[in-house]
Design a protein around this motif. Structure first.
Motif, PDB file in Angstrom:
ATOM      1  N   GLY A  20       0.800  -1.216   0.000  1.00 44.02           N
ATOM      2  CA  GLY A  20       0.000   0.000   0.000  1.00 44.02           C
ATOM      3  C   GLY A  20       0.834   1.267   0.000  1.00 44.02           C
ATOM      4  O   GLY A  20       0.346   2.330   0.364  1.00 44.02           O
ATOM      5  N   LEU A  21       2.086   1.181  -0.414  1.00 39.87           N
ATOM      6  CA  LEU A  21       2.952   2.356  -0.396  1.00 39.87           C
ATOM      7  C   LEU A  21       2.663   3.307  -1.556  1.00 39.87           C
ATOM      8  O   LEU A  21       2.970   4.474  -1.489  1.00 39.87           O
ATOM      9  CB  LEU A  21       4.425   1.938  -0.395  1.00 39.87           C
ATOM     10  CG  LEU A  21       4.845   1.131   0.836  1.00 39.87           C
ATOM     11  CD1 LEU A  21       6.290   0.686   0.712  1.00 39.87           C
ATOM     12  CD2 LEU A  21       4.638   1.939   2.104  1.00 39.87           C
ATOM     13  N   PHE A  22       2.109   2.805  -2.635  1.00 40.01           N
ATOM     14  CA  PHE A  22       1.611   3.667  -3.699  1.00 40.01           C
ATOM     15  C   PHE A  22       0.575   2.893  -4.488  1.00 40.01           C
ATOM     16  O   PHE A  22       0.525   1.684  -4.460  1.00 40.01           O
ATOM     17  CB  PHE A  22       2.726   4.209  -4.605  1.00 40.01           C
ATOM     18  CG  PHE A  22       3.432   3.169  -5.434  1.00 40.01           C
ATOM     19  CD1 PHE A  22       2.935   2.773  -6.660  1.00 40.01           C
ATOM     20  CD2 PHE A  22       4.617   2.608  -4.987  1.00 40.01           C
ATOM     21  CE1 PHE A  22       3.602   1.833  -7.427  1.00 40.01           C
ATOM     22  CE2 PHE A  22       5.285   1.661  -5.759  1.00 40.01           C
ATOM     23  CZ  PHE A  22       4.780   1.276  -6.970  1.00 40.01           C
ATOM     24  N   GLU A  23      -0.297   3.639  -5.164  1.00 37.74           N
ATOM     25  CA  GLU A  23      -1.363   3.028  -5.950  1.00 37.74           C
ATOM     26  C   GLU A  23      -0.958   2.912  -7.410  1.00 37.74           C
ATOM     27  O   GLU A  23      -0.172   3.708  -7.906  1.00 37.74           O
ATOM     28  CB  GLU A  23      -2.616   3.899  -5.882  1.00 37.74           C
ATOM     29  CG  GLU A  23      -3.302   3.890  -4.560  1.00 37.74           C
ATOM     30  CD  GLU A  23      -4.577   4.692  -4.601  1.00 37.74           C
ATOM     31  OE1 GLU A  23      -5.198   4.787  -5.668  1.00 37.74           O
ATOM     32  OE2 GLU A  23      -4.938   5.217  -3.557  1.00 37.74           O
ATOM     33  N   LYS A  24      -1.551   1.945  -8.050  1.00 36.60           N
ATOM     34  CA  LYS A  24      -1.400   1.829  -9.493  1.00 36.60           C
ATOM     35  C   LYS A  24      -2.142   3.012 -10.124  1.00 36.60           C
ATOM     36  O   LYS A  24      -3.158   3.468  -9.614  1.00 36.60           O
ATOM     37  CB  LYS A  24      -2.020   0.506  -9.947  1.00 36.60           C
ATOM     38  CG  LYS A  24      -1.793   0.187 -11.379  1.00 36.60           C
ATOM     39  CD  LYS A  24      -2.306  -1.188 -11.704  1.00 36.60           C
ATOM     40  CE  LYS A  24      -2.088  -1.475 -13.164  1.00 36.60           C
ATOM     41  NZ  LYS A  24      -2.508  -2.801 -13.533  1.00 36.60           N
ATOM     42  N   ALA A  25      -1.650   3.513 -11.239  1.00 34.83           N
ATOM     43  CA  ALA A  25      -2.299   4.632 -11.924  1.00 34.83           C
ATOM     44  C   ALA A  25      -3.714   4.244 -12.352  1.00 34.83           C
ATOM     45  O   ALA A  25      -4.007   3.079 -12.587  1.00 34.83           O
ATOM     46  CB  ALA A  25      -1.495   5.026 -13.153  1.00 34.83           C
ATOM     47  N   LYS A  26      -4.581   5.244 -12.438  1.00 34.70           N
ATOM     48  CA  LYS A  26      -5.925   4.985 -12.932  1.00 34.70           C
ATOM     49  C   LYS A  26      -5.852   4.577 -14.393  1.00 34.70           C
ATOM     50  O   LYS A  26      -5.031   5.069 -15.157  1.00 34.70           O
ATOM     51  CB  LYS A  26      -6.787   6.229 -12.779  1.00 34.70           C
ATOM     52  CG  LYS A  26      -7.110   6.547 -11.344  1.00 34.70           C
ATOM     53  CD  LYS A  26      -8.034   7.733 -11.258  1.00 34.70           C
ATOM     54  CE  LYS A  26      -8.378   8.034  -9.824  1.00 34.70           C
ATOM     55  NZ  LYS A  26      -9.259   9.194  -9.708  1.00 34.70           N
ATOM     56  N   LEU A  27      -6.730   3.659 -14.758  1.00 33.88           N
ATOM     57  CA  LEU A  27      -6.714   3.104 -16.102  1.00 33.88           C
ATOM     58  C   LEU A  27      -8.146   2.949 -16.595  1.00 33.88           C
ATOM     59  O   LEU A  27      -9.014   2.481 -15.847  1.00 33.88           O
ATOM     60  CB  LEU A  27      -6.014   1.745 -16.053  1.00 33.88           C
ATOM     61  CG  LEU A  27      -5.728   1.016 -17.340  1.00 33.88           C
ATOM     62  CD1 LEU A  27      -4.732   1.786 -18.196  1.00 33.88           C
ATOM     63  CD2 LEU A  27      -5.169  -0.360 -17.031  1.00 33.88           C
ATOM     64  N   LEU A  28      -8.402   3.353 -17.842  1.00 32.32           N
ATOM     65  CA  LEU A  28      -9.717   3.224 -18.451  1.00 32.32           C
ATOM     66  C   LEU A  28      -9.594   2.348 -19.691  1.00 32.32           C
ATOM     67  O   LEU A  28      -8.819   2.649 -20.595  1.00 32.32           O
ATOM     68  CB  LEU A  28     -10.272   4.602 -18.834  1.00 32.32           C
ATOM     69  CG  LEU A  28     -11.650   4.629 -19.480  1.00 32.32           C
ATOM     70  CD1 LEU A  28     -12.719   4.161 -18.500  1.00 32.32           C
ATOM     71  CD2 LEU A  28     -11.980   6.019 -19.991  1.00 32.32           C
TER      72      LEU A  28
END
Length: 120
Positions: A20-28
């Motif tokens: 949980g140290l960083f999130e994956k980028a948003k993806l559409l």
């Protein structure tokens, strides 16, 4: 084949995501059977725009913390029927954790939540 450095970097990134140290980028991702076969197309990564959505298709939105299966009001019967199965397949193919929440939202439902995912 990836170099050893690339493999180690990828492994470290996967560990950091799990912690949980960083999130994956948003993806559409747009999913359509318009041409008689299933097609998947990455529409946008990072900052998402509502202008990328349309009523004729199903979209998978990966926020990093959950997956949303967005069903356009004018999508085909086959797209509507298989939307959640397609989103589940995305989770496996993208190697997302099997416990990541998957939510089905039809166009017009939970609009304030959908709006919060986009920059415009």
């Amino acid at each position: 084949m990836l170099t050893l450095k690339a493999q180690l970097t990828l492994h470290l990134a996967e560990i950091m995501i799990k912690m949980g140290l960083f999130e994956k980028a948003k993806l559409l991702i747009r999913v359509s059977d318009e041409k008689g076969k299933w097609e998947y197309q990455v529409i946008k990564e990072g900052q998402l725009s509502k202008k990328c959505l349309n009523s004729k298709d199903v979209f998978i939105i990966d926020t990093g913390k959950n997956i949303i299966c967005y069903i356009g009001k004018d999508c085909s019967k086959a797209e509507n029927a298989k939307a959640m199965m397609i989103a589940s397949a995305y989770i496996r193919r993208a190697k997302r954790p099997p416990w990541i929440p998957l939510t089905r939202i039809r166009e017009g439902q939970a609009q304030s939540y959908i709006d919060s995912l986009f920059t415009d």
